[in-house]
Motif scaffolding. Sequence first.
Motif, short mmCIF file in Angstrom:
data_model
loop_
_atom_site.label_atom_id
_atom_site.label_comp_id
_atom_site.label_asym_id
_atom_site.label_seq_id
_atom_site.Cartn_x
_atom_site.Cartn_y
_atom_site.Cartn_z
N PRO A 29 0.55 -0.63 -0.07
CA PRO A 29 0.13 0.05 -0.15
C PRO A 29 0.83 0.85 0.17
N SER A 30 1.72 0.99 0.11
CA SER A 30 2.76 2.48 0.45
C SER A 30 3.81 2.66 0.01
N VAL A 131 0.70 11.85 4.41
CA VAL A 131 0.05 11.66 5.60
C VAL A 131 -1.06 10.61 5.40
N LEU A 132 -1.79 9.66 4.02
CA LEU A 132 -1.94 8.80 4.48
C LEU A 132 -1.62 7.61 4.47
N ASP A 133 0.16 7.39 4.64
CA ASP A 133 0.73 6.23 5.35
C ASP A 133 0.92 6.37 6.59
N PHE A 134 0.80 7.65 7.25
CA PHE A 134 0.56 8.15 8.55
C PHE A 134 -1.04 7.71 9.58
N SER A 135 -1.27 7.52 8.21
CA SER A 135 -3.29 6.26 9.01
C SER A 135 -3.79 8.26 8.63
N ALA A 136 -3.65 9.17 8.10
CA ALA A 136 -4.53 10.61 8.64
C ALA A 136 -5.86 10.60 7.65
N ILE A 137 -6.03 9.51 7.50
CA ILE A 137 -7.61 9.42 6.10
C ILE A 137 -8.12 10.98 5.54
N THR A 138 -9.03 11.33 7.03
CA THR A 138 -8.86 12.71 7.01
C THR A 138 -9.00 14.01 6.49
N THR A 141 -8.09 13.88 2.52
CA THR A 141 -9.26 14.23 1.86
C THR A 141 -9.68 15.30 2.34
N VAL A 202 -2.29 19.28 10.04
CA VAL A 202 -1.23 18.36 9.90
C VAL A 202 -0.07 18.92 10.75
N ILE A 363 9.22 4.00 5.89
CA ILE A 363 8.05 4.25 5.04
C ILE A 363 7.63 6.29 4.52
#
Lengths: 378, 352, 172
Positions: A29-30, A131-138, A141, A202, A363
Amino acid sequence: MGDNLDGANLNSDGFETQEFILNLGPQHPSTHGVYRARLIMDGETVVSAENKVGYLHRGMEKMAEGLTFSQFTPYTSRFDYCAGALQPWAYVIALEKLGGIVVPERAEYIRVITGELNRISSHLLMVASMVLDFSAITAWTYAFNAREGVLDLLEAVTGSRLLMHYMVNGGVWADLPEGWVPKAEAELDRIIARLDDFDMLVSGNEIFLGRTKGIAPINSEEAIEFGLTGANLRASGRGLDLRRDSPYSVYDRFDFEVPVLHNGDCWDRYYIRIMETRESIKIVRQALKQLPGGDWRAKVAKVWKPAAGEAYTMIEAARGVQAYHVVSDGTAKPYRVHMRSPSFCNIGVIPEKAPGLTLQDFISFIASLDFVLGDIDR
Amino acid sequence: MTEFLTTVFNLIQGILGVAPTTLALALPWMDIFWAFVYFVGAVILLIINVIMLIWIERRAAGFFQERVGPNRVGPFGLLQTVNDTIKLLGKEWIMPASADRMVFLIAPLLVVTVAVTMYGLLPYGPGITPVTLNVGILFFLAVSSTNTIAVLMAGWGSNNKYSLLGGMRTVAQIISYEIPMALSIIGIVMLSGSLDLGEIARSQSHVWYVFIQPVAFVIFTISALAELTKSPFDMTEAEQEFVAGYHTEYSGIRFTLFFMGEYANLFSMAALGVVLFFGGASGPWLPPWMWFIGKTYVFILFLLWIRWTFLRIRVDKMMKFNWKFLIPVALANLLVTGVGIKLWQHFVERSI
Amino acid sequence: MRDINKIAAVLPKAEVRDGALVIQASEAVEVLAAVKALGGFALFDITCVDRPAGTPPASAEGAVPAYPACFELAWRIWDLSEGSKDILTIRSFIDHDRAEAPSVMAVWKSADMLEREVWDLMGIRFTGRPHLERVLNRADFEGHPLRKDFVMPKRDRFPPASWDKKAAEGGQ
């Protein structure tokens, strides 16, 4: 776990540990594409790393030898597919240099506008995926919301959202659509508001700082030694930007800063993108204001044969300095097209900096380098 | 509604009360029969809960992220989870050739078993506590720890490096964060003087413990997030690092079981928080079980809010945070609570 | 841009031709190390053109004498000094029979990836460096696709037969 290799050894805590090989990618994924890092791991610590690329190799340079000069232009936007409008720029400059074509002023401005918009979208994509790689999905978006506005603007101009084949030999494909300029100005306000939201959510976050500050620092000597260019180099304290230092196109007519950060760690590499996005927005605003009338494409013959010779041109692309070496032998097809892609050189630093990082830090490190596999593998 | 439920309960009790004599069942059989009734009830509650929770989470995430979320299947997208579950049930069961067969197969079952057991312990309201234990809280914590074993089994049994690393992280994380959680709960136990969950809830009739033990509440919330492996502590299935962590190799119904277990645990952990800090099922006007479910869902939304806002913390920082900050604070809190109780007994209660 | 003649003056083994330095390939390490010692230079790119017919590589600026049949290998050095961000080209011509050049990885580490790319696509063997492996094509690819005498296979079988053999032997 069939391939445990080395024998057991004692680590600093006195535990008996055993190294193992972890193939991070090509489907992971990353890794942001089909990149593979062959890691030798000791628990969660990377002992050594090796780049394995080429899964997306399409032989573009070979293809170019079978196509005419202008037939190859669309292919150039397939290299770095995250910045499709900015990509062909170095190539078309090379062609114009070979053929002695003078590009109309309006075309140069339109190139700057679309190119900078594309840089904005590419940088937003980078910070979002990081930041998605740090699971900050919000937060992701939020950045994509801003990017969506840029892509809508680019779609109105170029007709597509990803592989924007827009710059062509002698100018651009089409003029700006009617009423686009005020729409773009309004949209830029919205984009900058979204960017501020993202920045606030962030950049100062304690967890984010903890995961990026001081991770894999690259100083300016190392950065130059490894051929890093673009934002990665500027994050290491070396303020090199071709747009300012050896301006191509009409970049000498705009007033903008070249942001420089000095630590060269993951946070600097992240934040320099945010700063550059703001500068790019400034450039687009100025270009929209100064936009002259007139032609948007020079007259170029259908079967176009430049004189025999070669051209080596560089531009400041979204991921670093991109160069094209185009050799012509006087026929309608290029004799040789070589591309120096920034991502390809940027990943050279990974084996040097990876040892000692944990998997999590690795990562964030590869995310902060911002490579695109289409650009690496060609 | 309460009357209806009481009627149903009385009816069941009436039938079962007659049953032993008419069917000449021995007493142990009664117990087993009751256990079965509770089990079925817990499973039904679990499934309804999971479906609701997944829907709530996805809609809430949509709200936080400026998007709509599922809204097509059924009214407001309520049937989306049902749809997804049926899809998952129809998927192929894949097992790696080199997996440890028994371990690999038992792990998902264990997760759900643990979840169902915990549902049986919760005091949903007066008269609807399936199992009343005088060491309820202790048993609850012990059972919830069993989850660790299931996750480690899944990680080990898959024979996948990502799974193994994910499983290992889980063990380190869950075991560590159980300590501050237990310490924060001990303060409550000292105040209420009981280990029985129902008794703890009842002892808050005057004031909720969240006002007396705010520090313990904060510690509990953080540890609960870590126990549930929700962001910012979602190390175990950190998809950006470990693809999907311990359940990388699971598919179809087995993956569904893990997924169900995760959400079921979210509910039971939030319910435990409600029992400990928000007075359990007590509340005016509405029937108690509604209060209980309502409070739990509000608490869950709070947890989800945290989950969707934060990034994933670094593993070493997470451990440092636990051992060097949370546990000392929890111990200090315990000390202050103990001294406070003694002073209260000495001065206030005596003067009354 | 710094004056190329001044740079050539301190490099005894280089001559200036067509706005570029021309050197013997065997002296690449020495010359590049000397250029690096001048300060403010960085290896930017390595380009290679196959010229089996010795096509004259007349530049856009002006015609130059014809070259013999050769690989034209060029190190593109980035001039990072103040006020100029141009490219200094160091050329050398390599025989088809001995497609070999010394590696400059010891001078600039960025040469690592670039040399591997040239080896992979053009088949110039860089000597004196570790793991010169293919980087874009797969490890068991045959030939070097950007050479002019490379014959495009009618249909590339994928996965190649050698993989089946490996799988049959129980390898990875």
